[in-house]
Design a protein around this motif. Structure first.
Motif, PDB file in Angstrom:
ATOM      1  N   THR A   1       0.853  -1.185   0.000  1.00 47.71           N
ATOM      2  CA  THR A   1       0.000   0.000   0.000  1.00 47.71           C
ATOM      3  C   THR A   1       0.892   1.240   0.000  1.00 47.71           C
ATOM      4  O   THR A   1       1.712   1.423   0.899  1.00 47.71           O
ATOM      5  N   ARG A   2       0.753   2.079  -1.003  1.00 48.26           N
ATOM      6  CA  ARG A   2       1.625   3.237  -1.182  1.00 48.26           C
ATOM      7  C   ARG A   2       0.935   4.510  -0.695  1.00 48.26           C
ATOM      8  O   ARG A   2      -0.279   4.685  -0.841  1.00 48.26           O
ATOM      9  N   LEU A   3       1.737   5.399  -0.135  1.00 48.66           N
ATOM     10  CA  LEU A   3       1.188   6.573   0.526  1.00 48.66           C
ATOM     11  C   LEU A   3       2.037   7.811   0.281  1.00 48.66           C
ATOM     12  O   LEU A   3       3.275   7.767   0.376  1.00 48.66           O
ATOM     13  N   ASP A   4       1.380   8.914  -0.042  1.00 45.80           N
ATOM     14  CA  ASP A   4       2.006  10.238  -0.087  1.00 45.80           C
ATOM     15  C   ASP A   4       1.359  11.104   0.980  1.00 45.80           C
ATOM     16  O   ASP A   4       0.126  11.073   1.153  1.00 45.80           O
ATOM     17  N   ILE A   5       2.163  11.877   1.692  1.00 42.22           N
ATOM     18  CA  ILE A   5       1.654  12.760   2.742  1.00 42.22           C
ATOM     19  C   ILE A   5       2.083  14.191   2.428  1.00 42.22           C
ATOM     20  O   ILE A   5       3.266  14.457   2.180  1.00 42.22           O
ATOM     21  N   TRP A   6       1.106  15.093   2.457  1.00 45.58           N
ATOM     22  CA  TRP A   6       1.353  16.502   2.206  1.00 45.58           C
ATOM     23  C   TRP A   6       0.956  17.328   3.432  1.00 45.58           C
ATOM     24  O   TRP A   6      -0.077  17.070   4.053  1.00 45.58           O
ATOM     25  N   ALA A   7       1.771  18.314   3.758  1.00 45.41           N
ATOM     26  CA  ALA A   7       1.400  19.341   4.733  1.00 45.41           C
ATOM     27  C   ALA A   7       0.913  20.548   3.939  1.00 45.41           C
ATOM     28  O   ALA A   7       1.601  21.021   3.037  1.00 45.41           O
ATOM     29  N   ASP A   8      -0.289  21.031   4.264  1.00 49.85           N
ATOM     30  CA  ASP A   8      -0.886  22.115   3.489  1.00 49.85           C
ATOM     31  C   ASP A   8      -1.367  23.211   4.439  1.00 49.85           C
ATOM     32  O   ASP A   8      -2.344  23.021   5.167  1.00 49.85           O
ATOM     33  N   PRO A   9      -0.698  24.371   4.433  1.00 49.49           N
ATOM     34  CA  PRO A   9      -1.067  25.443   5.382  1.00 49.49           C
ATOM     35  C   PRO A   9      -2.440  26.049   5.113  1.00 49.49           C
ATOM     36  O   PRO A   9      -3.006  26.717   5.981  1.00 49.49           O
ATOM     37  N   ALA A  10      -3.003  25.806   3.931  1.00 51.06           N
ATOM     38  CA  ALA A  10      -4.310  26.379   3.601  1.00 51.06           C
ATOM     39  C   ALA A  10      -5.468  25.497   4.045  1.00 51.06           C
ATOM     40  O   ALA A  10      -6.618  25.939   4.070  1.00 51.06           O
ATOM     41  N   LEU A  11      -5.187  24.251   4.416  1.00 47.89           N
ATOM     42  CA  LEU A  11      -6.248  23.313   4.759  1.00 47.89           C
ATOM     43  C   LEU A  11      -6.761  23.499   6.184  1.00 47.89           C
ATOM     44  O   LEU A  11      -6.005  23.846   7.092  1.00 47.89           O
ATOM     45  N   LYS A  12      -8.044  23.224   6.349  1.00 50.20           N
ATOM     46  CA  LYS A  12      -8.660  23.195   7.673  1.00 50.20           C
ATOM     47  C   LYS A  12      -9.086  21.775   8.041  1.00 50.20           C
ATOM     48  O   LYS A  12      -9.401  21.501   9.197  1.00 50.20           O
ATOM     49  N   ARG A  13      -9.114  20.877   7.033  1.00 52.11           N
ATOM     50  CA  ARG A  13      -9.589  19.510   7.252  1.00 52.11           C
ATOM     51  C   ARG A  13      -8.554  18.493   6.784  1.00 52.11           C
ATOM     52  O   ARG A  13      -7.797  18.760   5.848  1.00 52.11           O
ATOM     53  N   ASN A  14      -8.535  17.335   7.445  1.00 54.04           N
ATOM     54  CA  ASN A  14      -7.697  16.223   7.002  1.00 54.04           C
ATOM     55  C   ASN A  14      -8.352  15.584   5.784  1.00 54.04           C
ATOM     56  O   ASN A  14      -9.522  15.203   5.831  1.00 54.04           O
ATOM     57  N   THR A  15      -7.607  15.443   4.707  1.00 55.22           N
ATOM     58  CA  THR A  15      -8.160  14.951   3.446  1.00 55.22           C
ATOM     59  C   THR A  15      -7.420  13.701   2.990  1.00 55.22           C
ATOM     60  O   THR A  15      -6.183  13.685   2.947  1.00 55.22           O
ATOM     61  N   HIS A  16      -8.172  12.658   2.673  1.00 57.07           N
ATOM     62  CA  HIS A  16      -7.584  11.402   2.202  1.00 57.07           C
ATOM     63  C   HIS A  16      -8.214  11.018   0.865  1.00 57.07           C
ATOM     64  O   HIS A  16      -9.445  11.006   0.739  1.00 57.07           O
ATOM     65  N   THR A  17      -7.371  10.712  -0.112  1.00 57.61           N
ATOM     66  CA  THR A  17      -7.836  10.228  -1.409  1.00 57.61           C
ATOM     67  C   THR A  17      -7.222   8.857  -1.666  1.00 57.61           C
ATOM     68  O   THR A  17      -6.000   8.686  -1.573  1.00 57.61           O
ATOM     69  N   ILE A  18      -8.072   7.887  -1.962  1.00 54.97           N
ATOM     70  CA  ILE A  18      -7.639   6.501  -2.168  1.00 54.97           C
ATOM     71  C   ILE A  18      -7.995   6.078  -3.582  1.00 54.97           C
ATOM     72  O   ILE A  18      -9.094   6.362  -4.070  1.00 54.97           O
ATOM     73  N   VAL A  19      -7.060   5.406  -4.239  1.00 53.45           N
ATOM     74  CA  VAL A  19      -7.295   4.865  -5.573  1.00 53.45           C
ATOM     75  C   VAL A  19      -6.969   3.375  -5.534  1.00 53.45           C
ATOM     76  O   VAL A  19      -5.872   2.985  -5.120  1.00 53.45           O
TER      77      VAL A  19
END
Length: 274
Positions: free
Chosen positions: A211-229
């Motif tokens: 299972t492969r994973l990319d993690i981004w830190a985003d200063p503009a976000l207010k919510r934790n967002t997960h996208t799965i393919v």
């Protein structure tokens, strides 16, 4: 004829009263058919006395051994390093153990053997992810690949061991920054308080190493967002969820609700979803 479902409410014990533990305790205290919040285990009961006393039915305060002895279901809502201490006595007693810090299971696989030996069961809730039913169904056939991209507000990733180990500073970033790319197993080690969702996904599908994973830190976000393919021989699908953080920015509010849903399925005469 004896009913399949017990008429006596199942006793539920919660280990840890952080953001998720408190939220779950409050939900159970409102009254859930077939369930009863019976006990909580915390290191310093006096620290949580006001919260515990404010519940409509005051639960017993005990230790991990007490939860195992007196409760039918034990829910781990504690730091990952306490998973074994919470789960071991409960599984030895043949209890059901709900594990939220699922990343810890990757280094504690002996707990599965203990569950088999003693008639206990480890339950990993869906938590912050949608679509785990679809992933588990696809895993009955052949899954070719599972990839997940997680984007979190900066404060949701602060303090992660992986960032400290690689001297990655995100406090002052002004644009999205990829901070990790690798396997779910590596993510669980590097982000133990942040990426239990990735481990749950890997256990439902093709395992933590594929299972492969990319993690981004985003200063503009207010919510934790997960996208799965997911690409499988039975279906190809993608899904995205934006979770509203709880008072602990590392965890979404939906986590406690997911645990409550799992508990309801245990004692409900109708279960929707696998």
């Amino acid at each position: 004829m004896t009913s399949l479902f017990a008429t006596t409410p199942l006793k539920v014990g919660i280990a840890g009263l952080g953001a998720i533990g408190k939220s779950l305790a409050g939900l159970l205290d409102k009254g859930v058919p077939g369930l009863r919040l019976y006990a909580v285990a915390v290191r310093d009961a006096s620290k949580y006395a006001e919260f515990i006393d404010g519940l409509s039915v005051r639960p017993v305060t005990t230790d991990f051994e007490g939860l195992a002895r007196d409760c039918d279901i034990v829910i781990e809502c504690a730091p990952a390093e306490l998973v074994s201490a919470i789960a071991t006595p409960a599984l030895k007693a043949g209890r059901k153990v709900v594990v939220l810090s699922s990343g810890a299971l990757l280094s504690q696989m002996h707990l599965l053997d203990l569950a088999k030996e003693c008639g206990g069961q480890i339950l990993v809730p869906t938590g912050a992810l949608i679509g785990l039913d679809a992933v588990t169904a696809a895993a009955e056939g052949t899954i070719h690949s599972v990839t997940m991209t997680t984007r979190k507000p900066v404060k949701g990733l602060l303090g992660a061991p992986y960032l400290a180990r690689h001297n990655i500073s995100i406090e002052d970033i002004s644009e999205p920054m990829k901070v990790f790319s690798g396997s779910a197993r590596e993510a669980a080690l590097g982000f133990p308080a942040n990426l239990n969702v990735a481990v749950a996904l890997s256990l439902a599908g093709i395992g933590p190493d594929r299972t492969r994973l990319d993690i981004w830190a985003d200063p503009a976000l207010k919510r934790n967002t997960h996208t799965i393919v997911v690409d499988a021989d039975s279906a190809s699908f993608s899904m995205t969820i934006e979770n509203i953080p709880s008072e602990n920015p590392k965890t979404g509010r939906i986590t406690a609700l997911s645990v409550l849903t799992l508990l309801k399925k245990i004692c409900s005469p109708l279960r929707v979803g696998s």
